[in-house]
Design an enzyme around this catalytic site. Structure first.
Site, short mmCIF file in Angstrom:
data_model
loop_
_atom_site.label_atom_id
_atom_site.label_comp_id
_atom_site.label_asym_id
_atom_site.label_seq_id
_atom_site.Cartn_x
_atom_site.Cartn_y
_atom_site.Cartn_z
CE LYS A 25 42.29 -14.28 -43.07
NZ LYS A 25 43.36 -13.38 -42.60
NE ARG A 94 43.84 -8.90 -45.55
CZ ARG A 94 43.57 -8.01 -44.61
NH1 ARG A 94 43.61 -8.36 -43.35
NH2 ARG A 94 43.22 -6.78 -44.93
N GLY A 103 45.61 -13.26 -35.31
CA GLY A 103 46.77 -12.45 -34.97
C GLY A 103 48.06 -13.21 -34.75
CG MET A 105 50.68 -17.50 -38.56
SD MET A 105 50.24 -18.82 -39.68
CE MET A 105 48.46 -18.72 -39.68
NE ARG A 338 37.78 -14.96 -37.74
CZ ARG A 338 38.97 -14.41 -37.51
NH1 ARG A 338 40.03 -14.83 -38.16
NH2 ARG A 338 39.10 -13.44 -36.64
CG HIS A 460 46.01 -9.36 -30.43
ND1 HIS A 460 46.63 -9.63 -29.22
CD2 HIS A 460 46.35 -10.37 -31.26
CE1 HIS A 460 47.32 -10.75 -29.34
NE2 HIS A 460 47.17 -11.22 -30.56
CB SER A 770 38.87 -49.02 -14.19
OG SER A 770 38.91 -47.61 -14.30
CB CYS A 838 39.57 -44.28 -13.39
SG CYS A 838 40.91 -45.46 -13.17
CE1 TYR A 858 34.19 -46.10 -15.12
CE2 TYR A 858 32.99 -48.12 -15.61
CZ TYR A 858 34.01 -47.46 -14.95
OH TYR A 858 34.85 -48.15 -14.11
#
Length: 885
Positions: A25, A94, A103, A105, A338, A460, A770, A838, A858
């Site tokens: 912010k 804020r 919402g 904090m 934002r 909210h 793997s 895996c 992979y």
């Protein structure tokens, strides 16, 4: 380094690049002030450094002086003073963390008011009602957030005042009523805290900043960070900003706006606003909001100015922006912006649309690359568009606003605590509230769906649900909640009743509707095709699948083979389990051989289905892994049965003896995997024969099976060499006389720390590795997953003892280092060694990033996570490329 920075501070780089220091912010406020030169109320940011220092050592030395200096500058710039009895300056306080935590904090508005300055505000504005409305809001907010007074202490007198005035709207209360509320509130604060409400603005400001710091470690903020995998160490910045008032008169208003539709992705601005209101009224859902179209009629010039700013913001950030704005007596102020949160469908549409070019408001166009588009889609976005929908709609009870898409079915609960308790019992839950607040976050997290009677698309409930991909319906004003039930007209819905929500259409239906698969939008396919192009030849994605049906589904979702087929799952089928038990109970080689032959026939059929579903793609078959006692009834179960009956049947007695014989104190690290093969080598030989016969049958039918045989849990070269000899013997026998012999590879799972450390030796007799990161994590940490996840793990995450659950996302500095070490040492011995993973981490984006860094060929994951893995692999490749620029 200073702790405090004014919004117009000249940074060496663009302010929005300082989010680590200024928070999201604060960085964006500085960006709007200094770069975009938008109408932003002046203010300053207390940095995240100050918050971190506060968390570790208390209130930082020198911070008071810095804040006082910036307050003085602010007063000088505005020509007013905090707490002045004639013309007071008021500020908001804020939070503003690096990552958006909507919402979670605390915020304090109208700071600087006291018994004297409220009269000055009334005098200078000529509006006594406005002044005392602002003061009662400040006392309630400060009392609750900073001084710990329960919210109902302020809510009950307010509701009583509205009832006495015959209204449901705060704006209808007159000045005298509001004066009386202020006095009532001040007395309540003294009664509950034993201290008078602070009158000195400097004390108020210090208290508010400290409260925001403390809220970083509040329960709801911690729960949110755990879910979103945000570090507890980041801390929050605090933004102190000159107040502008949307509740000053009917030429004032407040609102929230998005430069595009955050629910659908449509390139059309939308938002909510309220005339004569403060920002908390919009997001709390206390009053039903109006749309930007309504704003166009009420404030046509300001509407045009706002939309011009929207275009400038999108052009600058090259993304959809979420804004908060206030109109004070006909002047527009931008309070924050934002990059906005969005639903999965909206994220996909925006990402694809933005590659085509968007008008910048100056006659030009801007656009993003396909690589950037791929980077803007998240795991949650893909997951949400794969959510099931209703197979058939029921009768609609009522309708609200579809705030977060998808279908949800659950039992109704009216409080967050009840919702969480029901979820812990295994129930599907729909949380029903008048409106949600940050205090409800634990219940929201436990819910399949969320329904609120009040609030708009930026309330909210809507914002949090969209961020999590939880279906939600808001603003269903026909829903009247009373205690443990709600009514819609004559219909009563009680706690525990089933309810079905459609978060796309906003429809609410009684009962437990049947769910059906979802149909992802066209952009889903487009983004994944772009992702596949990026990762082609660099990282493949396979699936963990144990049946032909799972394999077919995985291939449909884009899997390029099977990285793990767990053959023991085939043994647990009702028609197989008796045969496995016969094999375990066999007293002679002949009996064992007979049981193994039956199993071979059954396994061959299973392998045929899987290989056919993955025709032309590699299939890794893991030979039997779990200890044999898992195929027998538990010792305790059989003994209870014996106690009840007095005796067991002959077969049951045999099973009890076998269960006792095969039982182990710590079976996870007992006789399983290759160790079981050493004791019963016939088991592995049978499985290999079944696999080779299945492959041969498919080859005869013109198919192209590609077989990889994996030995589990080897820890030494000698173990793998022995097991490989059994497998190779069966392969040589099966391929005798064959002219065009298929390439069948033999490898192992690396799932113990020793196997990773001694990978150079094991690679001498392996064609592939793997990494089985589930067991590797258990053995590295010494955690028994079944035991720690429910009891210990939540406490460890909340207290920051672990940054994340290592079973969800790989522990990069421990288990991750073992993967890297195993890959490096294995390839040092055999440069062409194929490497994969895996464990469940194969479907986690943060883990995939590490696997790409480690050089794996992979990843393999559950079929339904294959699309997420395809996207994450591409993002890892783009991210690595960007970091090298």
């Amino acid at each position: 380094m200073p702790y405090v920075y004014s919004f117009d501070h000249k940074h060496r780089k663009s302010p929005m690049t300082y989010k680590d220091l200024l928070g999201g912010k604060g960085a964006n406020l500085a960006e709007m002030t200094t770069v975009l030169e938008l109408p932003v109320p002046p203010g300053f940011t207390v940095s995240t450094d100050a918050c971190r220092d506060y968390m570790h050592g208390g209130w930082p030395e020198g911070l008071d002086d810095e804040i006082a200096n910036h307050v003085f500058k602010l007063e000088k710039a505005m020509g007013r003073k905090l707490g002045d009895a004639h013309d007071p300056l008021l500020v908001s306080v804020r939070s503003g963390a690096k990552f958006s935590m909507p919402g979670m904090m605390d915020t304090v508005l109208n700071l600087g008011l006291n018994d004297e300055s409220v009269e000055g505000l009334a005098h200078v504005t000529g509006n006594e009602r406005f002044a005392y409305d602002s003061y009662r809001r400040f006392i309630a907010m400060y009392g609750r957030i900073v001084m710990g007074v329960p919210g109902e202490v302020f809510e009950h007198p307010l509701e009583a005042a509205k009832e006495a005035a015959g209204t449901t709207n705060d704006a209808d209360l007159d000045a005298d009523t509001l004066k009386g509320l202020c006095k009532t509130y001040l007395k309540a604060v003294k009664k509950h805290t034993g201290e008078p409400f602070p009158q000195r603005p400097s004390v108020q400001l210090t208290g508010a900043i400290e409260a925001v710091f403390k809220s970083w470690n509040g329960q709801r903020a911690i729960a949110y960070r755990v879910r979103e995998k945000i570090s507890h160490e980041l801390g929050t910045a605090v933004n102190v900003q000159t107040m502008v008032f949307g509740n000053r008169d009917d030429m004032s208003a407040t609102g929230v706006g998005f430069t595009r539709n955050a629910a659908t992705g449509e390139n059309k601005p939308y938002g909510d606003f309220l005339i004569n209101a403060q920002g908390e009224d919009v997001v709390a859902g206390i009053r039903n909001t109006e749309t930007l179209d309504d704003m166009k009629r009420a404030f046509p010039e300001i509407y045009k100015e706002l939309l011009d700013i929207f275009v400038r913001l999108e052009t600058h950030y090259e993304d959809m922006c979420d804004t908060e704005f206030t109109i004070e007596q006909g002047k527009l102020w931008m309070l924050q912006t934002r990059v906005g949160k969005r639903t999965g469908a909206a994220a996909l549409k925006m990402a694809v649309d933005m590659t085509k070019g968007t008008k910048d408001g100056q006659g030009g166009r801007w656009k993003i690359s396909r690589e950037e588009a791929v980077m803007r889609v998240t795991e949650d976005h893909l997951d949400s568009v794969l959510h099931p929908q209703f197979a058939k709609k029921g009768d609609v009870l009522t309708k609200g606003l579809g705030a977060s898409p998808g279908a949800a079915v659950g039992r109704v609960y009216f409080t967050a605590d009840e919702a969480e308790a029901a979820w812990k019992k295994g129930e599907d839950v729909v949380l029903v509230r008048n409106e949600t607040s940050p205090d409800d976050v634990h219940g929201m997290m436990a819910s399949k769906g969320i329904l609120t009677a009040r609030g708009g698309l930026v309330s909210h409930a809507a914002v949090v649900a969209r961020g999590w991909g939880t279906p939600a319906v808001v603003g269903a004003d026909a829903v009247k909640i009373s205690g443990d039930q709600f009514t819609v007209g004559d219909t009563v819905v009680k706690k525990g009743d089933w309810l079905s929500l459609d978060g796309t259409t906003g429809e609410i239906m009684l009962g437990q509707l049947e769910m059906a698969g979802s149909e992802p939008p066209a952009e889903f396919t487009t983004i994944l095709k772009w992702a596949d192009t990026i990762r082609k030849g660099k990282m493949a994605v396979r699936a963990n699948a144990d049946t032909g049906e799972d394999a077919a589904n995985a291939r449909e979702l884009g899997a390029e083979g099977i990285g793990l087929c767990r053959t023991e799952h085939m043994f647990l089928a009702p028609d197989r389990l008796p045969i496995v038990r016969d094999m375990i109970l066999a007293n002679t080689p002949k009996q064992e051989e007979k049981a193994l032959e039956k199993l071979r026939e059954a396994q061959q059929a299973d392998f045929e289905e899987i290989l056919e579903a993955m025709d032309g793609l590699p299939v890794t078959i893991r030979l039997l892994d779990p200890p044999l006692h898992e195929f027998l009834p538990s010792v305790e179960e059989l003994k209870v049965k014996m106690a009840k009956k007095g005796k067991l049947s002959k077969k049951e007695q045999q099973m009890l003896e076998a269960a006792e014989d095969w039982s182990e104190h710590n079976p996870m690290i007992g006789t399983r995997g290759v160790r079981l093969g050493v004791i019963k080598p016939g088991l592995y030989a049978m499985q290999v024969r079944a696999l080779l016969d299945a492959a041969a049958k498919l080859r005869d039918a013109g198919k192209k099976p590609i077989v990889e045989i994996m030995i589990p849990l080897t820890v030494t070269r000698e173990e793998l060499a022995l097991a490989r000899s059994w497998v190779q013997e069966e392969i040589d026998e099966a391929l005798k006389g064959m002219k065009r012999k298929p390439n069948i590879t033999i490898g192992t799972m690396v799932e113990t720390p020793r196997a990773a450390v001694r990978a150079d030796e094991i690679a001498e007799v392996a064609d592939f590795f793997s990494f089985g990161t589930n067991d590797l994590t258990q053995l590295t940490f010494g955690f028994s997953r079944d035991d720690v996840e429910s009891r210990m793990m939540p406490a460890y995450l909340e207290q920051g003892l672990l940054k994340q659950n290592p079973f969800d996302s790989i522990d990069k500095s421990g288990v991750g280092d073992l993967v890297k070490l195993g890959a490096e040492r294995g390839r040092k011995t055999k440069p062409d060694l194929k490497l994969g993973v895996c464990g469940e981490h194969g479907g986690d984006p943060a883990s995939i990033e590490l696997f790409y860094e480690a050089g794996l060929d992979y990843v393999s994951c559950s079929p339904f996570r294959v699309p997420i893995a395809r996207l994450a692999a591409a993002q890892a490749i783009v991210g690595a490329s960007d970091s090298q620029k």
